[in-house]
Design a protein around this motif. Structure first.
Motif, PDB file in Angstrom:
ATOM      1  N   THR A  58       1.046  -1.341  -0.568  1.00 38.31           N
ATOM      2  CA  THR A  58      -0.083   0.031   0.210  1.00 38.31           C
ATOM      3  C   THR A  58       1.638   1.115  -0.039  1.00 38.31           C
ATOM      4  O   THR A  58       1.645   1.006   0.762  1.00 38.31           O
ATOM      5  CB  THR A  58      -1.210  -0.138   1.204  1.00 38.31           C
ATOM      6  OG1 THR A  58      -1.876  -1.494   1.178  1.00 38.31           O
ATOM      7  CG2 THR A  58      -2.050   1.268   1.044  1.00 38.31           C
ATOM      8  N   GLN A  59       0.634   2.323  -1.167  1.00 39.48           N
ATOM      9  CA  GLN A  59       1.462   3.237  -1.146  1.00 39.48           C
ATOM     10  C   GLN A  59       0.385   4.482  -1.452  1.00 39.48           C
ATOM     11  O   GLN A  59      -0.750   4.672  -1.573  1.00 39.48           O
ATOM     12  CB  GLN A  59       2.351   3.279  -2.206  1.00 39.48           C
ATOM     13  CG  GLN A  59       3.434   2.089  -2.602  1.00 39.48           C
ATOM     14  CD  GLN A  59       4.556   2.778  -3.866  1.00 39.48           C
ATOM     15  OE1 GLN A  59       3.559   2.080  -4.219  1.00 39.48           O
ATOM     16  NE2 GLN A  59       5.026   2.012  -3.406  1.00 39.48           N
ATOM     17  N   VAL A  60       1.243   5.872  -0.349  1.00 39.41           N
ATOM     18  CA  VAL A  60       0.313   7.048  -0.712  1.00 39.41           C
ATOM     19  C   VAL A  60       0.471   7.911  -1.148  1.00 39.41           C
ATOM     20  O   VAL A  60       2.603   8.189  -1.356  1.00 39.41           O
ATOM     21  CB  VAL A  60       0.083   7.544   0.753  1.00 39.41           C
ATOM     22  CG1 VAL A  60      -0.865   8.754   0.630  1.00 39.41           C
ATOM     23  CG2 VAL A  60      -0.956   6.089   1.430  1.00 39.41           C
ATOM     24  N   PRO A  61       0.460   8.447  -1.872  1.00 43.51           N
ATOM     25  CA  PRO A  61       1.378   9.509  -2.849  1.00 43.51           C
ATOM     26  C   PRO A  61       1.827  11.492  -1.591  1.00 43.51           C
ATOM     27  O   PRO A  61       0.853  12.055  -1.379  1.00 43.51           O
ATOM     28  CB  PRO A  61       1.019   9.846  -3.556  1.00 43.51           C
ATOM     29  CG  PRO A  61      -0.479   8.854  -4.568  1.00 43.51           C
ATOM     30  CD  PRO A  61      -1.221   8.299  -2.577  1.00 43.51           C
ATOM     31  N   VAL A  62       2.699  11.580  -1.693  1.00 41.90           N
ATOM     32  CA  VAL A  62       3.130  12.373  -0.633  1.00 41.90           C
ATOM     33  C   VAL A  62       3.038  13.547  -2.527  1.00 41.90           C
ATOM     34  O   VAL A  62       4.567  12.921  -2.645  1.00 41.90           O
ATOM     35  CB  VAL A  62       4.145  11.962  -0.369  1.00 41.90           C
ATOM     36  CG1 VAL A  62       4.448  13.159   0.841  1.00 41.90           C
ATOM     37  CG2 VAL A  62       3.320  10.732   0.871  1.00 41.90           C
ATOM     38  N   ILE A  63       3.062  14.618  -2.540  1.00 38.39           N
ATOM     39  CA  ILE A  63       3.853  15.623  -2.337  1.00 38.39           C
ATOM     40  C   ILE A  63       4.109  16.765  -2.139  1.00 38.39           C
ATOM     41  O   ILE A  63       4.406  17.352  -0.574  1.00 38.39           O
ATOM     42  CB  ILE A  63       2.464  16.430  -3.532  1.00 38.39           C
ATOM     43  CG1 ILE A  63       1.630  15.277  -4.770  1.00 38.39           C
ATOM     44  CG2 ILE A  63       2.863  17.674  -4.260  1.00 38.39           C
ATOM     45  CD1 ILE A  63      -0.118  16.064  -4.799  1.00 38.39           C
ATOM     46  N   LYS A  64       5.679  17.464  -3.242  1.00 42.13           N
ATOM     47  CA  LYS A  64       6.668  18.129  -2.227  1.00 42.13           C
ATOM     48  C   LYS A  64       7.012  19.260  -3.083  1.00 42.13           C
ATOM     49  O   LYS A  64       6.917  19.692  -4.259  1.00 42.13           O
ATOM     50  CB  LYS A  64       7.841  17.245  -1.509  1.00 42.13           C
ATOM     51  CG  LYS A  64       9.018  18.361  -1.153  1.00 42.13           C
ATOM     52  CD  LYS A  64      10.202  17.385  -1.334  1.00 42.13           C
ATOM     53  CE  LYS A  64      11.697  18.150  -0.561  1.00 42.13           C
ATOM     54  NZ  LYS A  64      12.542  17.318  -0.053  1.00 42.13           N
ATOM     55  N   ASN A  65       6.412  20.959  -2.048  1.00 46.04           N
ATOM     56  CA  ASN A  65       7.232  21.532  -2.677  1.00 46.04           C
ATOM     57  C   ASN A  65       8.505  21.867  -2.940  1.00 46.04           C
ATOM     58  O   ASN A  65       9.117  22.508  -1.948  1.00 46.04           O
ATOM     59  CB  ASN A  65       6.468  22.728  -2.147  1.00 46.04           C
ATOM     60  CG  ASN A  65       6.896  24.491  -3.233  1.00 46.04           C
ATOM     61  OD1 ASN A  65       7.539  24.330  -3.748  1.00 46.04           O
ATOM     62  ND2 ASN A  65       6.511  25.276  -1.871  1.00 46.04           N
ATOM     63  N   ASN A  66       9.181  21.129  -4.716  1.00 50.34           N
ATOM     64  CA  ASN A  66      10.153  21.594  -4.677  1.00 50.34           C
ATOM     65  C   ASN A  66      10.739  22.788  -5.327  1.00 50.34           C
ATOM     66  O   ASN A  66      12.409  23.265  -5.383  1.00 50.34           O
ATOM     67  CB  ASN A  66      10.845  19.853  -5.218  1.00 50.34           C
ATOM     68  CG  ASN A  66      10.063  19.702  -6.336  1.00 50.34           C
ATOM     69  OD1 ASN A  66       9.179  20.684  -6.386  1.00 50.34           O
ATOM     70  ND2 ASN A  66      10.980  19.335  -6.763  1.00 50.34           N
ATOM     71  N   THR A  67       9.952  24.028  -5.036  1.00 51.93           N
ATOM     72  CA  THR A  67      10.557  24.859  -5.997  1.00 51.93           C
ATOM     73  C   THR A  67      11.201  25.848  -4.790  1.00 51.93           C
ATOM     74  O   THR A  67      11.203  25.627  -3.475  1.00 51.93           O
ATOM     75  CB  THR A  67       9.032  25.260  -6.103  1.00 51.93           C
ATOM     76  OG1 THR A  67       8.413  26.333  -5.257  1.00 51.93           O
ATOM     77  CG2 THR A  67       8.374  24.564  -7.535  1.00 51.93           C
TER      78      THR A  67
END
Length: 123
Positions: A58-67
């Motif tokens: 089981t995986q969950v997408p995690v979004i990172k502000n890489n700007t």
């Protein structure tokens, strides 16, 4: 006098066009994305997106502000998962309820089955 006015107008339009072209090409992290309306393309900024394992298969997408800039509250972030398990192909959006500073992450809250998932995110 009429010829001078026309020539000046052409020069002014050429300069404005050049400035717009330079500004749009200067942002290397941007890409062109279809917005689904009459084939019009819009410029978007890609964010880092990782499908983090939370338990066996089981995986969950995690979004990172890489700007280098804070993403403001109210901004809509679009994301899409890909892989072979259940949830692959999921396309959703998240509206930020608070600013997302550089380096901070936001959890999509969507469980994907399988171990080989990936995701893309942009705003």
């Amino acid at each position: 006098m009429q010829l001078t006015f026309n020539f000046s107008t052409i020069i002014l339009i050429s300069l404005l066009t050049s400035v717009i072209s330079i500004d749009r090409s200067a942002r290397a992290e941007d890409k062109l994305t279809p917005n689904g309306q009459n084939g019009i393309l819009i410029v978007s900024t890609q964010l880092e997106c990782n499908a983090n394992k939370i338990k066996e298969v089981t995986q969950v997408p995690v979004i990172k502000n890489n700007t280098s800039q804070t993403i403001s509250s109210g901004q809509i972030i679009y994301w899409q998962a890909s892989g072979t398990g259940k949830g692959s192909g999921t396309k959703q959006s998240i509206t930020l309820n608070q600013p997302l500073a550089p380096g901070q992450t936001i959890n999509t809250g969507v469980n994907l089955s399988g171990d080989n998932n990936s995701c893309k995110a942009y705003y």
